[in-house]
Design a protein around this motif. Sequence first.
Motif, PDB file in Angstrom:
ATOM      1  N   LYS A 137      38.712  39.219  29.977  1.00 16.44           N
ATOM      2  CA  LYS A 137      38.371  38.026  30.759  1.00 16.44           C
ATOM      3  C   LYS A 137      37.662  38.409  32.055  1.00 16.44           C
ATOM      4  O   LYS A 137      36.693  37.758  32.463  1.00 16.44           O
ATOM      5  CB  LYS A 137      39.637  37.232  31.051  1.00 16.44           C
ATOM      6  N   LEU A 138      38.126  39.464  32.708  1.00 12.26           N
ATOM      7  CA  LEU A 138      37.481  39.919  33.942  1.00 12.26           C
ATOM      8  C   LEU A 138      36.048  40.375  33.681  1.00 12.26           C
ATOM      9  O   LEU A 138      35.149  40.112  34.483  1.00 12.26           O
ATOM     10  CB  LEU A 138      38.285  41.060  34.568  1.00 12.26           C
ATOM     11  N   VAL A 139      35.836  41.066  32.574  1.00 12.31           N
ATOM     12  CA  VAL A 139      34.477  41.517  32.240  1.00 12.31           C
ATOM     13  C   VAL A 139      33.572  40.314  32.024  1.00 12.31           C
ATOM     14  O   VAL A 139      32.450  40.256  32.535  1.00 12.31           O
ATOM     15  CB  VAL A 139      34.484  42.413  30.990  1.00 12.31           C
ATOM     16  N   GLU A 156      43.625  57.285  36.197  1.00 10.59           N
ATOM     17  CA  GLU A 156      42.445  57.574  35.394  1.00 10.59           C
ATOM     18  C   GLU A 156      42.415  56.611  34.210  1.00 10.59           C
ATOM     19  O   GLU A 156      43.324  56.600  33.384  1.00 10.59           O
ATOM     20  CB  GLU A 156      42.472  59.025  34.905  1.00 10.59           C
ATOM     21  N   TYR A 157      41.369  55.811  34.121  1.00  7.81           N
ATOM     22  CA  TYR A 157      41.300  54.755  33.122  1.00  7.81           C
ATOM     23  C   TYR A 157      40.463  55.182  31.919  1.00  7.81           C
ATOM     24  O   TYR A 157      39.246  55.310  32.009  1.00  7.81           O
ATOM     25  CB  TYR A 157      40.705  53.494  33.746  1.00  7.81           C
ATOM     26  N   ALA A 158      41.126  55.390  30.796  1.00  6.94           N
ATOM     27  CA  ALA A 158      40.424  55.686  29.552  1.00  6.94           C
ATOM     28  C   ALA A 158      40.150  54.375  28.817  1.00  6.94           C
ATOM     29  O   ALA A 158      40.813  53.362  29.039  1.00  6.94           O
ATOM     30  CB  ALA A 158      41.259  56.611  28.676  1.00  6.94           C
ATOM     31  N   VAL A 159      39.158  54.397  27.928  1.00  8.72           N
ATOM     32  CA  VAL A 159      38.853  53.251  27.079  1.00  8.72           C
ATOM     33  C   VAL A 159      39.144  53.650  25.639  1.00  8.72           C
ATOM     34  O   VAL A 159      38.605  54.643  25.135  1.00  8.72           O
ATOM     35  CB  VAL A 159      37.389  52.802  27.228  1.00  8.72           C
ATOM     36  N   VAL A 160      40.005  52.892  24.991  1.00 10.04           N
ATOM     37  CA  VAL A 160      40.398  53.152  23.611  1.00 10.04           C
ATOM     38  C   VAL A 160      39.617  52.200  22.712  1.00 10.04           C
ATOM     39  O   VAL A 160      39.387  51.037  23.061  1.00 10.04           O
ATOM     40  CB  VAL A 160      41.910  52.937  23.429  1.00 10.04           C
ATOM     41  N   GLY A 161      39.194  52.694  21.554  1.00  7.62           N
ATOM     42  CA  GLY A 161      38.356  51.877  20.693  1.00  7.62           C
ATOM     43  C   GLY A 161      38.872  51.711  19.278  1.00  7.62           C
ATOM     44  O   GLY A 161      39.759  52.434  18.814  1.00  7.62           O
ATOM     45  N   ASP A 179      43.878  43.636  36.003  1.00  3.98           N
ATOM     46  CA  ASP A 179      43.440  45.011  36.249  1.00  3.98           C
ATOM     47  C   ASP A 179      41.911  45.141  36.313  1.00  3.98           C
ATOM     48  O   ASP A 179      41.256  45.436  35.306  1.00  3.98           O
ATOM     49  CB  ASP A 179      43.991  45.926  35.159  1.00  3.98           C
ATOM     50  N   PRO A 180      41.310  44.943  37.495  1.00  4.55           N
ATOM     51  CA  PRO A 180      39.852  45.073  37.632  1.00  4.55           C
ATOM     52  C   PRO A 180      39.339  46.481  37.356  1.00  4.55           C
ATOM     53  O   PRO A 180      38.209  46.649  36.898  1.00  4.55           O
ATOM     54  CB  PRO A 180      39.604  44.673  39.098  1.00  4.55           C
ATOM     55  N   LYS A 181      40.141  47.513  37.653  1.00  4.48           N
ATOM     56  CA  LYS A 181      39.680  48.880  37.406  1.00  4.48           C
ATOM     57  C   LYS A 181      39.540  49.146  35.905  1.00  4.48           C
ATOM     58  O   LYS A 181      38.595  49.806  35.471  1.00  4.48           O
ATOM     59  CB  LYS A 181      40.654  49.885  38.034  1.00  4.48           C
ATOM     60  N   SER A 182      40.462  48.633  35.130  1.00  6.84           N
ATOM     61  CA  SER A 182      40.363  48.776  33.684  1.00  6.84           C
ATOM     62  C   SER A 182      39.158  48.003  33.170  1.00  6.84           C
ATOM     63  O   SER A 182      38.436  48.479  32.283  1.00  6.84           O
ATOM     64  CB  SER A 182      41.643  48.269  33.013  1.00  6.84           C
ATOM     65  N   ALA A 183      38.926  46.818  33.738  1.00  5.14           N
ATOM     66  CA  ALA A 183      37.763  46.019  33.345  1.00  5.14           C
ATOM     67  C   ALA A 183      36.478  46.772  33.626  1.00  5.14           C
ATOM     68  O   ALA A 183      35.538  46.758  32.822  1.00  5.14           O
ATOM     69  CB  ALA A 183      37.778  44.683  34.086  1.00  5.14           C
ATOM     70  N   SER A 190      31.677  42.980  43.093  1.00 12.34           N
ATOM     71  CA  SER A 190      32.782  42.009  43.079  1.00 12.34           C
ATOM     72  C   SER A 190      34.006  42.568  42.363  1.00 12.34           C
ATOM     73  O   SER A 190      35.146  42.278  42.746  1.00 12.34           O
ATOM     74  CB  SER A 190      32.339  40.703  42.427  1.00 12.34           C
ATOM     75  N   LEU A 191      33.797  43.394  41.322  1.00  8.50           N
ATOM     76  CA  LEU A 191      34.944  44.026  40.660  1.00  8.50           C
ATOM     77  C   LEU A 191      35.625  45.011  41.592  1.00  8.50           C
ATOM     78  O   LEU A 191      36.858  45.133  41.601  1.00  8.50           O
ATOM     79  CB  LEU A 191      34.493  44.748  39.390  1.00  8.50           C
ATOM     80  N   GLU A 192      34.837  45.726  42.397  1.00  9.21           N
ATOM     81  CA  GLU A 192      35.412  46.662  43.364  1.00  9.21           C
ATOM     82  C   GLU A 192      36.245  45.919  44.408  1.00  9.21           C
ATOM     83  O   GLU A 192      37.320  46.377  44.809  1.00  9.21           O
ATOM     84  CB  GLU A 192      34.299  47.459  44.040  1.00  9.21           C
ATOM     85  N   ASP A 193      35.762  44.752  44.840  1.00  9.97           N
ATOM     86  CA  ASP A 193      36.518  43.948  45.805  1.00  9.97           C
ATOM     87  C   ASP A 193      37.845  43.500  45.207  1.00  9.97           C
ATOM     88  O   ASP A 193      38.892  43.563  45.869  1.00  9.97           O
ATOM     89  CB  ASP A 193      35.707  42.716  46.224  1.00  9.97           C
ATOM     90  N   ARG A 194      37.818  43.074  43.958  1.00  5.73           N
ATOM     91  CA  ARG A 194      39.050  42.632  43.304  1.00  5.73           C
ATOM     92  C   ARG A 194      40.003  43.805  43.093  1.00  5.73           C
ATOM     93  O   ARG A 194      41.221  43.655  43.189  1.00  5.73           O
ATOM     94  CB  ARG A 194      38.730  41.954  41.973  1.00  5.73           C
ATOM     95  N   ALA A 195      39.443  44.977  42.826  1.00  6.77           N
ATOM     96  CA  ALA A 195      40.275  46.171  42.651  1.00  6.77           C
ATOM     97  C   ALA A 195      40.991  46.518  43.948  1.00  6.77           C
ATOM     98  O   ALA A 195      42.178  46.888  43.948  1.00  6.77           O
ATOM     99  CB  ALA A 195      39.428  47.345  42.172  1.00  6.77           C
ATOM    100  N   GLU A 196      40.290  46.393  45.071  1.00 10.36           N
ATOM    101  CA  GLU A 196      40.911  46.660  46.377  1.00 10.36           C
ATOM    102  C   GLU A 196      42.029  45.674  46.653  1.00 10.36           C
ATOM    103  O   GLU A 196      43.085  46.042  47.199  1.00 10.36           O
ATOM    104  CB  GLU A 196      39.856  46.603  47.472  1.00 10.36           C
ATOM    105  N   GLU A 197      41.829  44.415  46.290  1.00 11.41           N
ATOM    106  CA  GLU A 197      42.874  43.407  46.475  1.00 11.41           C
ATOM    107  C   GLU A 197      44.108  43.747  45.646  1.00 11.41           C
ATOM    108  O   GLU A 197      45.240  43.623  46.125  1.00 11.41           O
ATOM    109  CB  GLU A 197      42.336  42.034  46.077  1.00 11.41           C
ATOM    110  N   MET A 198      43.887  44.185  44.404  1.00  6.27           N
ATOM    111  CA  MET A 198      45.014  44.526  43.544  1.00  6.27           C
ATOM    112  C   MET A 198      45.725  45.775  44.031  1.00  6.27           C
ATOM    113  O   MET A 198      46.946  45.904  43.875  1.00  6.27           O
ATOM    114  CB  MET A 198      44.537  44.715  42.110  1.00  6.27           C
ATOM    115  N   GLU A 199      44.992  46.714  44.631  1.00  2.74           N
ATOM    116  CA  GLU A 199      45.628  47.910  45.183  1.00  2.74           C
ATOM    117  C   GLU A 199      46.595  47.531  46.301  1.00  2.74           C
ATOM    118  O   GLU A 199      47.673  48.133  46.435  1.00  2.74           O
ATOM    119  CB  GLU A 199      44.561  48.877  45.700  1.00  2.74           C
TER     120      GLU A 199
END
Length: 252
Positions: free
Chosen positions: A31-33, A132-137, A195-199, A218-227
């Motif tokens: 949804k964030l993406v 560290e955020y990995a992406v699983v497929g 989780d904006p960082k995962s997004a 904007s994703l970086e801003d949301r990530a800072e808020e979540m931190e």
Amino acid sequence: MDEFDVETYADPELDAPVLVEGLPGVGHVGKLVAEHLLEEFEDAELVRRVYSEHFPPQVAVDDDGTTTMACAEFHAVRTDGADLLLLSGDHQATDAPGHYRLTDRFLDVAEAFGVERAFALGGVPTGELIEEYAVVGAATDDEQVEELEDAGVEFREDEPAGGIVGVSGLLLGLGERRDIPTACLMGETSGYLVDPKSARAVLEVLQDVIEFDVGYASLEDRAEEMEEVIKKIQEMEQGPQTPSDEDLRYIG
């Protein structure tokens, strides 16, 4: 209302569009993406709204006090790499048959626009905070697996545990039955918070594979808020600190 009601808003001609699904799920990663892409590509065009009795019986109240009935939306997004047909919304189906029927209806819309490939986006829970955020497929064919591995996606045996549920999982299953190559990109996330960082990790892979340019401010801003939220939660879990002898000298 019928079981489904599809409203048409526009019928643009798209060049071999890629379906990108970003409905709510674990960590709201997909949804964030989707929200971020709609923000970044301001000329995104609403083309369809899908209403269904399988969505929750509710309306959303907008900032101006107006209401919007629960639905899913398709936007046409033109990028420098490929045209996208972006599926977004605030809800998934509330029942198992609804998941199947809604996904079938989503694929009907996708085929009507000539979609030749699809990506489902989501999160895979780790149960703990990560750095560290990995992406699983997961994908419907070996060719996609190889392509996504080259983009840094990890394919792990028996993960996610229990398989992929909801629209993301059914896009793989039903998409394959319609001969639409489909892959699911899942960002690792604790599963506890948005989780904006995962997004961002998922979006970076999507950007690499489809080859389009997009900003991340904007994703970086949301990530800072979540931190900040995570920091406060961690402080609460640790409880009040016992003052040291040095601290006690300044009390009273």
